[in-house]
Motif scaffolding. Structure first.
Motif, PDB file in Angstrom:
ATOM      1  N   LEU A   1       0.850  -1.192   0.000  1.00  0.00           N
ATOM      2  CA  LEU A   1       0.000   0.000   0.000  1.00  0.00           C
ATOM      3  C   LEU A   1       0.880   1.233   0.000  1.00  0.00           C
ATOM      4  O   LEU A   1       1.993   1.221   0.515  1.00  0.00           O
ATOM      5  N   GLN A   2       0.383   2.269  -0.627  1.00  0.00           N
ATOM      6  CA  GLN A   2       1.077   3.551  -0.586  1.00  0.00           C
ATOM      7  C   GLN A   2       0.156   4.594   0.041  1.00  0.00           C
ATOM      8  O   GLN A   2       0.260   4.902   1.214  1.00  0.00           O
TER       9      GLN A   2
ATOM     10  N   GLY B   1      -2.961   4.200   0.640  1.00  0.00           N
ATOM     11  CA  GLY B   1      -3.864   3.500   1.542  1.00  0.00           C
ATOM     12  C   GLY B   1      -5.334   3.594   1.189  1.00  0.00           C
ATOM     13  O   GLY B   1      -6.171   2.997   1.877  1.00  0.00           O
ATOM     14  N   PHE B   2      -5.675   4.316   0.141  1.00  0.00           N
ATOM     15  CA  PHE B   2      -7.105   4.533  -0.118  1.00  0.00           C
ATOM     16  C   PHE B   2      -7.786   3.278  -0.653  1.00  0.00           C
ATOM     17  O   PHE B   2      -8.911   2.968  -0.285  1.00  0.00           O
ATOM     18  N   CYS B   3      -7.086   2.533  -1.511  1.00  0.00           N
ATOM     19  CA  CYS B   3      -7.678   1.308  -2.047  1.00  0.00           C
ATOM     20  C   CYS B   3      -7.577   0.156  -1.062  1.00  0.00           C
ATOM     21  O   CYS B   3      -8.190  -0.890  -1.258  1.00  0.00           O
ATOM     22  N   THR B   4      -6.739   0.334  -0.034  1.00  0.00           N
ATOM     23  CA  THR B   4      -6.305  -0.790   0.798  1.00  0.00           C
ATOM     24  C   THR B   4      -7.446  -1.531   1.512  1.00  0.00           C
ATOM     25  O   THR B   4      -7.489  -2.763   1.473  1.00  0.00           O
TER      26      THR B   4
ATOM     27  N   ARG C   1      -4.139   2.834  -7.813  1.00  0.00           N
ATOM     28  CA  ARG C   1      -3.408   3.722  -8.710  1.00  0.00           C
ATOM     29  C   ARG C   1      -1.957   3.878  -8.275  1.00  0.00           C
ATOM     30  O   ARG C   1      -1.151   4.403  -9.040  1.00  0.00           O
TER      31      ARG C   1
ATOM     32  N   THR D   1       0.388   1.431  -6.486  1.00  0.00           N
ATOM     33  CA  THR D   1       1.427   0.405  -6.291  1.00  0.00           C
ATOM     34  C   THR D   1       1.834  -0.321  -7.554  1.00  0.00           C
ATOM     35  O   THR D   1       2.869  -0.991  -7.564  1.00  0.00           O
TER      36      THR D   1
HETATM   37  S1  FES Z   1      -2.357   2.481  -2.349  1.00  0.00           S
HETATM   38 FE1  FES Z   1      -3.116   4.290  -3.279  1.00  0.00          FE
HETATM   39  S2  FES Z   1      -4.653   3.517  -4.537  1.00  0.00           S
HETATM   40 FE2  FES Z   1      -3.754   1.714  -3.788  1.00  0.00          FE
END
Ligand code: FES
Ligand code: FES
Lengths: 795, 164
Positions: free
Chosen positions: B98-99, B101-104, B137, B139
């Motif tokens: 995760l970067q 974290g929004f999709c996580t 968007r 990773t």
């Molecule tokens: S970690 Fe940013 S959209 Fe998946």
């Protein structure tokens, strides 16, 4: 090695992850304020029209509606337009055409998505329902969406003040020298190409909450921003005329940006202004469809590139002419993208002695275009690296050999390019060599033969690139038209018991700053990583900083931290000298200990911190108590990461579907603090680059309708569209910042697209394909194969 | 307005909703469970995935009324009471999956369902195909695939050989 770098280079797991993996992040839309109202924007569904009238009466009378605002309400309050942060001058010295960009459309709408009316109600649903009741009478005007249409003679004008739809007509380089070189060239190779229009699509849609305290007169804006101070400056000074000490801008956890959350957007001003009017908090949350038609888009350039070469394949001169679409209005940094962020990189990694580039920027009836991951550098890199392969194609020189022959040699740094930039360091042969080896370039013919035996086409492509980031030297960018500075700030607060809070003007929206910066500070101060906290994203907490974009956070923000820590350490040495009864010059700081050189007499970092805050035994006449320092760092130059990307594709001739089977990136990003994070940044960038090359395209129809305004129509790369992405690094250090770092946020998106298209063109070489514009969709490739009527050799 | 009664993360709730209220709105706005995100309006991104009676479901495409009488688990309900993380959460952290974290949250919920329903094994291609309904968007998915593969081994009690 200097003590400063000890502990750096470890793949420490990220501090921020715990809250994100447990659902406890704090994104803007997760927050609600007491008494909060909801704002829905009625947007234009017309590409270009005169607004004859707006009837708000039914909407105003709808259940739950508190207010309905149009431009007239903003005008009555003296609200200004959305400002542009960069001014370009045309060839003739005249300033760019800078049309008004009203917060709510005034008299005319200029793109689908242009906001017209703000409906504010107790609930979001009520505001949505009421917005349906608005009656707006439009008189449609002819619209232009595409570059070719906008520059055609007699084209409809987006702004009356911009004849020919031209915003500016700019150039750089030595035209006479280039023309002369073309005269005497043995080969001339020319290529027309476009750089497709993209939608950034951070997964978190934009959101803004405005609040106002009538007792204090204080405004607060919570917003999905990459740079809260920039928003405070632009909105406070130019739009709402709120003095900075009365305006707090908070950018909490932000779910990705990629450039699209740099800019000051109308919605931020609307909710802040409305909160002041209504004395209640007002929230606006974008849905995805709105995001497609209101977030700044990226790219959309059309270029002609020509290279002059001598008989041996040495580059003599490069001539480039570009038309850049800027959309309907000037977004915050839009004018800089095709000019100083793109044309200045046309030397690439090559020692082309003469370069001349012209850029005409134009308005169209489309969403404004601004910087998107890479911002200008992906465009120039795509142009150059496609041109390189086309030269190889046309002259028969091997594409690797052609690159090697023209590389700037490793011993030529610092290297002054003919287009303003001076590269400080790099070694392009070494990144190329490492990538060729990692990708097993020499084994490709065997893999191709094997693929052919299965009825598949196979191609391999290479891209060797350099980019300019770590933006930017303030004086230089000021001379080039920037209306802001681009230094960065860090404040280091050492607490009495030795733990540390770091306040940074940069902002993390996925980059992992809380981890990388903590590693940096912990290693330099010799204290445990857990004892360092990074604070960002709140203008009431941090000093004036410029935010995160242009891969600047570590190179500029991290360097500011080093400077602030130098001050902390110097003060610590003075305190230690007093306690240890030694001369300051004799006190050295290493591994968290202040020691009298050559003795075992020392004080720990914690002891010095405590002494600073409890100054009983202290040189109080010469030294202030406390241990807290601020530093501003203005970089001496850009940084120049570079490298080599190699892509290998397989194409199914029956369907035209391209599969990326191998992707290898070897990048030089300078010193690496956290390899795990760097690798992740590069993989993410490459994914966006592959997306641009094969899948993504923002499509407007001839009338100016955005026909790809959802994830059903705009192809985002999904897990099964992408390969594993192998990442390696080769390091030369940046010579002008104290960390030797270059930046890694954008290299993936800059280096990769041409490697993908070069691979696709290679795979299609039997079909006589010389060039293919992005995205290389299955339909496009199938059409080529189908039209050729050629059967696979294997069949 | 009608009521729905449902159990969320082990707690029973009865909530008044409109007919058009979506499950994700109920979770975020009525129950304050903001870990479940909304990333689109066309049921394409998977940021909103939760489990209903053990199956992963896009809560943006489910009416709250449809969840009446069900048991819902959200990202907030995964960790044990003592704070011990679910193996999938652990794996995401360990493998830098995760970067921003929004999709996580949605990605983790989808991945758990995928792993649970495939005890026989999951190849890299299976994982990529199985997560096709979740957009990330940031990773490039590389590390997400690694994390899910690692979590498969932990969740099914298998030793992980050669993580690559
Ligand atoms: S970690 Fe940013 S959209 Fe998946
Ligand atoms: S929010 Fe995008 S699928 Fe549910």
């Amino acid at each position: 090695m200097n003590a400063i770098f000890e502990g750096i280079g470890a793949s420490v797991r990220r501090k921020e992850d715990l809250r994100f993996i447990s659902g406890r992040g704090h994104y803007t839309d997760d927050m609600n304020r007491t008494g909060q109202l909801h704002c829905i924007l009625k947007r234009s569904d017309r590409p270009h029209a005169i607004i004859r009238s707006i009837d708000t009466s039914a909407a105003k009378a709808a259940p739950g509606v508190v207010a309905v605002f149009t431009h007239a309400d903003l005008d009555a309050d003296g609200v200004g337009g959305v400002p542009c942060g960069w001014q370009i001058h045309s060839k003739d010295g005249s300033p760019m055409v800078e049309p008004a960009h009203p917060v709510l459309a005034t008299g005319r709408v200029r793109h689908v998505g242009d906001p017209i009316v703000a409906v504010i109600a107790e609930t979001r649903q009520q505001a949505k329902d009421a917005a349906e009741l608005l009656v707006i009478d439009f008189e449609d005007l002819p619209a232009v969406a595409h570059i070719a249409d906008a520059i055609a003679p007699g084209a409809p004008l987006v702004h009356d003040a911009a004849p020919g739809n031209t915003c500016f007509d700019w150039h750089i380089g030595d035209k006479a020298m280039v023309d002369a070189a073309f005269e005497r060239a043995a080969h001339r190779v020319k290529l027309d190409l476009t750089n497709n229009r993209l939608v950034p699509n951070a997964m978190e849609p934009r959101c803004a909450i405005g609040d106002y305290d009538p007792m204090s007169g204080d405004f607060t804006l919570i917003t999905t921003s990459q740079n809260p101070h920039v928003i405070r400056l632009l909105m406070g000074a130019f739009v709402l005329h709120i003095p900075e000490h009365r305006l707090r801008v908070v950018a909490p956890d932000v779910g990705g940006g990629f450039g699209s959350k740099i800019y000051h957007y109308a919605e931020e001003a609307i909710v802040t202004w409305a909160a002041g009017k209504l004395h209640r908090p007002v929230k606006w949350t974008s849905d995805r469809t709105e995001a497609f038609m209101s977030d700044a888009h990226g790219r959309d350039h059309a270029s002609t590139a020509e290279m002059a070469l001598d008989a041996e394949g040495n580059f003599l001169a490069l001539r480039v002419s570009t038309v850049a679409n800027l959309g309907a209005y000037l977004s915050t940094f839009a004018p800089a993208v095709p000019t100083y962020l793109s044309a200045t990189l046309l030397a690439g990694v090559y020692r082309t002695p003469a370069i001349y580039a012209e850029v005409r920027a134009i308005f169209t009836n489309t969403v404004p275009i601004d910087a998107y991951r890479g911002a200008g550098r992906p465009e120039s890199t795509f142009l150059l690296e496609r041109l390189l392969d086309t030269i190889a194609h046309d002259t028969g020189i091997d594409r690797i050999e052609l690159r090697r022959r023209n590389f700037i040699p490793a011993d030529a740094f610092p290297y002054q390019t003919p287009v303003a930039l001076q590269y400080d360091s790099g070694d392009y042969q070494s990144t190329l060599n490492a990538a060729l080896k990692a990708a097993d370039w020499d084994g490709f013919p065997a893999r191709k033969a094997e693929a052919n035996s299965r009825g598949k086409l196979r191609g391999i492509g290479v891209s060797t690139y350099v980019e300019a980031c770590g933006i930017a030297p303030s004086k230089l960018v000021g001379a080039l038209g920037a209306r802001a500075a681009l230094y960065e700030v860090a404040q280091i607060r050492v607490h009495p018991t030795g733990s540390v809070s770091v306040f940074t003007g940069t902002h993390s929206h996925g980059q992992g700053h809380e981890t990388t910066f903590a590693q940096l500070v912990a290693s330099q101060l010799g204290i445990p990583y857990e004892n360092v906290d990074i604070v960002h994203g709140d203008t009431n907490k941090i000093p004036f900083g410029m935010g995160t974009y242009g891969s600047r956070s570590l190179a500029v923000g991290g360097s500011a931290m080093v400077k602030a820590m130098d001050k902390i350490i110097l003060k610590g040495r003075k305190i230690a000298a007093h306690l240890l009864e030694a001369a300051v010059e004799d006190v050295v700081f290493e591994n968290g200990q202040f020691t009298v050189a050559g003795t075992d007499r020392s004080k720990s970092f914690g002891e010095i911190a405590l002494t600073a805050y409890v100054p009983h035994n202290y040189p109080i006449e010469e030294l202030e108590p406390g241990l807290e320092e601020t530093a501003f760092y203005d970089p001496a130059n850009f940084t120049f990461p570079g490298g080599c990307h190699i892509c290998e594709v397989e194409i199914d001739p029956e369907t035209g579907v391209t599969t990326v089977v191998n992707f290898t990136a070897v990048d030089d990003v300078g010193r690496v603090i956290n390899p795990m994070i760097v690798e992740g940044q590069i993989q993410g960038g490459v994914a966006q680059g592959i997306g641009q090359a094969l899948l993504e395209n923002a499509v407007y129809d001839q009338q100016g309708q955005l026909v790809s305004a959802s994830f059903m129509d705009y192809t985002m790369p999904r897990a099964d569209d992408l390969p594993n992405i192998s990442v390696g690094t080769e390091t030369t250090l940046c010579t002008h910042n104290p960390l030797g770092v270059k930046g890694c946020g954008e290299v993936g998106a800059i280096g990769s697209p041409p490697s993908v298209i070069n691979a696709v063109v290679d795979a299609l070489s039997d079909y006589g394909v010389r060039h293919l514009d992005m995205p290389a969709t299955a339909h496009k490739i199938w059409s080529i194969i189908n039209a050729s009527g050629m059967k696979m050799a294997a069949e | 307005m009608p009521n729905v009664t449902l159990t969320v993360n082990g707690k029973s709730h009865t909530v008044e909703v409109e007919g058009r209220t979506l499950l994700v709105e109920l979770l975020r706005e009525k129950l304050g469970l903001t870990g479940t995100h909304v990333g689109c309006d066309t049921s394409q991104c998977g940021a909103c995935v939760v489990h209903i009676d053990g199956n992963s479901v896009k809560s943006c495409t489910t009416l709250a009324l449809q969840a009446d009488g069900t048991t819902v688990t959200t990202i907030e309900g995964l960790a044990a009471a003592d704070g011990t993380l679910h193996p999938m959460q652990e794996a995401f952290r360990e493998h830098h999956a995760l970067q921003c974290g929004f999709c996580t949250p949605g990605m983790v919920m989808s991945a758990i369902d995928l792993v649970q329903k495939n005890p026989q094994g999951l190849s890299e291609a299976d994982i990529r195909h199985g997560l096709e309904g979740n957009l990330c968007r940031c990773t490039g998915y590389h590390n997400i695939v690694k994390a899910v593969s690692a979590a498969w081994h932990t969740m099914h009690g298998k030793e992980l050989v050669a993580a690559e």
